[in-house]
Scaffold this motif. Sequence first.
Motif, short mmCIF file in Angstrom:
data_model
loop_
_atom_site.label_atom_id
_atom_site.label_comp_id
_atom_site.label_asym_id
_atom_site.label_seq_id
_atom_site.Cartn_x
_atom_site.Cartn_y
_atom_site.Cartn_z
N GLU A 30 0.83 -1.21 0.00
CA GLU A 30 0.00 0.00 0.00
C GLU A 30 0.86 1.25 0.00
N MET A 31 1.93 1.24 0.80
CA MET A 31 2.81 2.41 0.85
C MET A 31 3.50 2.62 -0.50
N LEU A 32 3.90 1.54 -1.17
CA LEU A 32 4.51 1.68 -2.49
C LEU A 32 3.53 2.30 -3.49
N GLU A 33 2.28 1.87 -3.43
CA GLU A 33 1.27 2.43 -4.33
C GLU A 33 1.04 3.91 -4.04
N TRP A 34 0.98 4.26 -2.75
CA TRP A 34 0.78 5.67 -2.40
C TRP A 34 1.96 6.52 -2.85
N ILE A 35 3.16 6.00 -2.72
CA ILE A 35 4.34 6.75 -3.14
C ILE A 35 4.27 7.01 -4.64
N LYS A 36 3.88 6.02 -5.41
CA LYS A 36 3.76 6.20 -6.86
C LYS A 36 2.69 7.23 -7.19
N LYS A 68 12.96 6.77 1.94
CA LYS A 68 13.90 6.73 0.82
C LYS A 68 14.06 5.32 0.27
N ARG A 69 14.05 4.32 1.16
CA ARG A 69 14.13 2.94 0.70
C ARG A 69 12.90 2.57 -0.13
N LEU A 70 11.71 2.99 0.33
CA LEU A 70 10.49 2.71 -0.40
C LEU A 70 10.49 3.41 -1.76
N VAL A 73 12.61 1.35 -4.08
CA VAL A 73 11.94 0.13 -4.50
C VAL A 73 10.85 0.45 -5.53
N ALA A 74 10.14 1.56 -5.31
CA ALA A 74 9.06 1.95 -6.22
C ALA A 74 9.59 2.54 -7.52
N GLY A 75 10.86 2.87 -7.56
CA GLY A 75 11.44 3.47 -8.77
C GLY A 75 11.11 4.93 -8.92
#
Length: 90
Positions: A30-36, A68-70, A73-75
């Motif tokens: 979910e956090m990766l999706e929000w970051i994108k 920053k790590r997320l 990973v999310a690019g």
Amino acid sequence: MCQLLGINRSNYYSYQRRNRNRPIDPEHQEMLEWIKKVAEATQYTYGGRRMRKALNGLGYPVGIKKTKRLMNVAGVFVRYRKKCKVAINS
């Protein structure tokens, strides 16, 4: 393979087995999706600090290092603006 890495064979396969059985954390996804989503909405101008504030506002209490790590990973990366080039006519 193990000779190249300089580790014991049993340690290498133990590591492989541990990571294979690791469940995928739904909160992490979910956090990766929000970051994108946030990065696309802001045209990739948010860095780690602003992204951390955005995630904290969404209810994900994370620190700057995890953010920053997320982002890696999310690019997601920051697109910096070019500075004005001063032309001097002498």
